[in-house]
Structures are given as C-alpha cells and as structure tokens.
Design a protein around this motif. Structure first.
Motif, PDB file in Angstrom:
ATOM      1  N   GLY A 198      33.461  35.946  45.177  1.00 32.24           N
ATOM      2  CA  GLY A 198      32.493  35.579  44.153  1.00 32.24           C
ATOM      3  C   GLY A 198      32.599  34.131  43.712  1.00 32.24           C
ATOM      4  O   GLY A 198      31.607  33.524  43.322  1.00 32.24           O
ATOM      5  N   ARG A 201      25.564  37.292  42.091  1.00 30.96           N
ATOM      6  CA  ARG A 201      25.855  38.405  41.203  1.00 30.96           C
ATOM      7  C   ARG A 201      26.457  39.627  41.927  1.00 30.96           C
ATOM      8  O   ARG A 201      27.338  40.288  41.399  1.00 30.96           O
ATOM      9  N   CYS A 202      25.999  39.897  43.138  1.00 28.65           N
ATOM     10  CA  CYS A 202      26.507  41.081  43.838  1.00 28.65           C
ATOM     11  C   CYS A 202      27.989  40.951  44.186  1.00 28.65           C
ATOM     12  O   CYS A 202      28.633  41.951  44.498  1.00 28.65           O
ATOM     13  N   THR A 260      30.056  39.036  41.945  1.00 29.90           N
ATOM     14  CA  THR A 260      30.769  38.710  40.711  1.00 29.90           C
ATOM     15  C   THR A 260      30.700  39.791  39.639  1.00 29.90           C
ATOM     16  O   THR A 260      31.554  39.822  38.759  1.00 29.90           O
ATOM     17  N   HIS A 261      29.694  40.649  39.677  1.00 27.25           N
ATOM     18  CA  HIS A 261      29.518  41.676  38.657  1.00 27.25           C
ATOM     19  C   HIS A 261      29.485  43.055  39.301  1.00 27.25           C
ATOM     20  O   HIS A 261      28.535  43.370  40.011  1.00 27.25           O
ATOM     21  N   GLU A 262      30.534  43.832  39.086  1.00 25.94           N
ATOM     22  CA  GLU A 262      30.671  45.162  39.681  1.00 25.94           C
ATOM     23  C   GLU A 262      30.373  45.141  41.175  1.00 25.94           C
ATOM     24  O   GLU A 262      29.470  45.831  41.655  1.00 25.94           O
TER      25      GLU A 262
END
Length: 92
Positions: A40, A46-47, A49-51
């Motif tokens: 990340g 985002r894919c 870095t976040h869940e």
C-alpha cells in the motif's frame, strides 16, 4: 525448407515474465513478498491500504488499467530484485 518458405517465427510471449500468470497470482505474490502495508505504501491505492484482500484488489485492478500497470511493473521489479539477490548468494 526452400528459399520461398518463410522462417518460423519465435513464440510471441517467450520472454515475457507475465505470460501465463493470472492477476490473482501476481497480487498474491506481491502481498506475500511485501505485505499489504508495504504494498500500500509502494502503490497507494485504497484496495491495498484499507481492509486489503486479494478479492477486492482484483475487482479494482480489473476495472482500472493504470493501477494494473503499476501492479505489473512492481511485480517485474520484484522479480529483478529477487534475481539480483539470488545472484549475489550464488557468488559467495
């Protein structure tokens, strides 16, 4: 072979390290090698870095060519990095 017959052409993907690899295999290997946090930070999407998960990453990357290009470039960089490291070990 006569002078009029064309020479057989080499396989088009013979030297392409991405040939035959699925996007899932690439993302999985990158996540295993770098971990999601480092992945990340290297590719801040985002894919990653976040869940993060392989499934959510595949969904996004299949729809977003620029992000897929970044992932494939990082994968090729990782392969070169591993090759250099292994060569150093062999030279010891």
């Amino acid at each position: 072979m006569t002078a009029m017959e064309p020479l057989p052409s080499p396989p088009a993907q013979a030297r392409n390290p991405l040939h035959g690899l699925t996007l899932e295999a690439i993302v999985t290997q990158l996540a295993d090698h770098y971990g999601w946090a480092d992945l990340g930070s290297r590719i801040p999407i985002r894919c990653f870095t976040h869940e993060p998960s392989v499934g959510s990453s595949l969904k996004f990357l299949r729809k977003t060519p620029w992000a897929r290009d970044k992932v494939e470039s990082l994968y090729l960089f990782m392969l070169r990095e591993q090759k250099r490291y292994n060569a150093q070990l062999d030279n010891r």
